[in-house]
Design an enzyme around this catalytic site. Structure first.
Site, PDB file in Angstrom:
ATOM      1  N   HIS A 165      36.040  44.527  19.960  1.00 17.44           N
ATOM      2  CA  HIS A 165      36.230  43.101  20.205  1.00 17.44           C
ATOM      3  C   HIS A 165      34.950  42.472  20.745  1.00 17.44           C
ATOM      4  O   HIS A 165      34.564  41.373  20.337  1.00 17.44           O
ATOM      5  CB  HIS A 165      37.372  42.880  21.205  1.00 17.44           C
ATOM      6  CG  HIS A 165      38.730  43.206  20.681  1.00 17.44           C
ATOM      7  ND1 HIS A 165      39.127  44.496  20.383  1.00 17.44           N
ATOM      8  CD2 HIS A 165      39.803  42.398  20.406  1.00 17.44           C
ATOM      9  CE1 HIS A 165      40.370  44.476  19.941  1.00 17.44           C
ATOM     10  NE2 HIS A 165      40.801  43.224  19.937  1.00 17.44           N
ATOM     11  N   HIS A 209      39.214  48.530  28.237  1.00 19.91           N
ATOM     12  CA  HIS A 209      37.802  48.916  28.319  1.00 19.91           C
ATOM     13  C   HIS A 209      37.279  48.883  29.745  1.00 19.91           C
ATOM     14  O   HIS A 209      37.902  48.283  30.634  1.00 19.91           O
ATOM     15  CB  HIS A 209      36.936  47.983  27.455  1.00 19.91           C
ATOM     16  CG  HIS A 209      37.124  48.179  25.997  1.00 19.91           C
ATOM     17  ND1 HIS A 209      36.650  49.281  25.323  1.00 19.91           N
ATOM     18  CD2 HIS A 209      37.746  47.396  25.076  1.00 19.91           C
ATOM     19  CE1 HIS A 209      36.976  49.177  24.036  1.00 19.91           C
ATOM     20  NE2 HIS A 209      37.639  48.043  23.864  1.00 19.91           N
TER      21      HIS A 209
END
Length: 250
Positions: A165, A209
């Site tokens: 992303h 993340h």
């Protein structure tokens, strides 16, 4: 090479700014408690942000940004060159992301929650489970974790580094943001930067993340973007072929 970098100076500048804005997230991540209940407003906001750079929404984001570039004054040759350049960097970014994930095999942060809840012996063990077993484990922890987070855990059971992303967001910042600055569309560039920061933070908030994943992703994009040729020669050849075909048709 110097002329190529000079032409990309605004895109590279924006990536440096993006890095400087992401760096403080290393401190903010300590305040993110994945087991805490979250409001629907907060959950929906970060879900929309993360989806805008994910498989379900990145094409919409690209379409919106492409429409925004129609207001910029570029020749057909320049437009074709930029389209080719964007296609190449996206292909490299998405392909490298998959390869790097398998190379590093870094467990996602949410697997640490699963380990702390004694649902798996350790984060790495999660990746030894079958897809059905992984879903079952996440379902068990959903009693203590907001559904805004677990729905993403269900959908992304691959490794953590790098952040796909964030790679996409950084590509948009470098490519489209650079174009906006080149044409003095500062408001568009600033809006794009705010969106990219939102996407990056959403990945931390969701437990997908760590800050190092985000930083590594931006650095990777900066390297690829800096080394990517201008594509002017290729676009000229393609344009020449298209013109020949057009003449033959008529």
């Amino acid at each position: 090479m110097k002329s190529v970098l000079q032409a990309k100076r605004n895109g590279l500048l924006l990536l440096v700014i993006l890095l400087l804005l992401i760096a403080p997230m290393t401190l903010l991540v300590n305040h993110i408690e994945l087991l805490s209940p979250e409001s629907d407003f907060e959950g929906a906001t970060f879900t929309i942000l993360t989806n805008s750079a994910g498989s379900g929404g990145f094409l919409v984001t690209l379409a919106v940004l492409a429409i925004a570039t129609l207001t910029l004054k570029m020749t057909p040759k320049q437009q074709l060159s930029k389209v080719i350049q964007l296609g190449v960097i996206l292909l490299i970014g998405f392909t490298a992301k998959t390869g790097l994930k398998h190379l590093t095999e870094s467990p996602r942060p949410y697997t640490e929650v699963l380990s702390h809840q004694l649902l798996v012996p350790n984060p790495a063990h999660f990746y030894q489970l079958s897809a059905v077993q992984q879903e079952s484990v996440i379902n068990k922890v959903s009693e203590n974790v907001s559904h805004w987070r677990t729905q993403h855990w269900m959908g992304e059971t691959d490794y953590s580094f790098p952040s796909g992303h964030t790679i996409f967001a950084a590509i948009c910042v470098a490519f489209f943001g650079g174009l906006f600055l080149d044409h003095k569309r500062y408001a568009l560039a600033a809006t794009l930067m705010v969106w990219a920061i939102g996407v990056a933070y959403s990945r931390l908030w969701l437990g997908m993340h760590r800050p190092i994943d985000l930083i590594g992703s931006v650095l990777f994009v900066a390297l690829v973007y800096a080394l990517l040729p201008s594509m002017d020669g290729l676009s000229g050849k393609i344009g020449h072929v298209l013109n020949l075909n057009k003449r033959c048709f008529y």
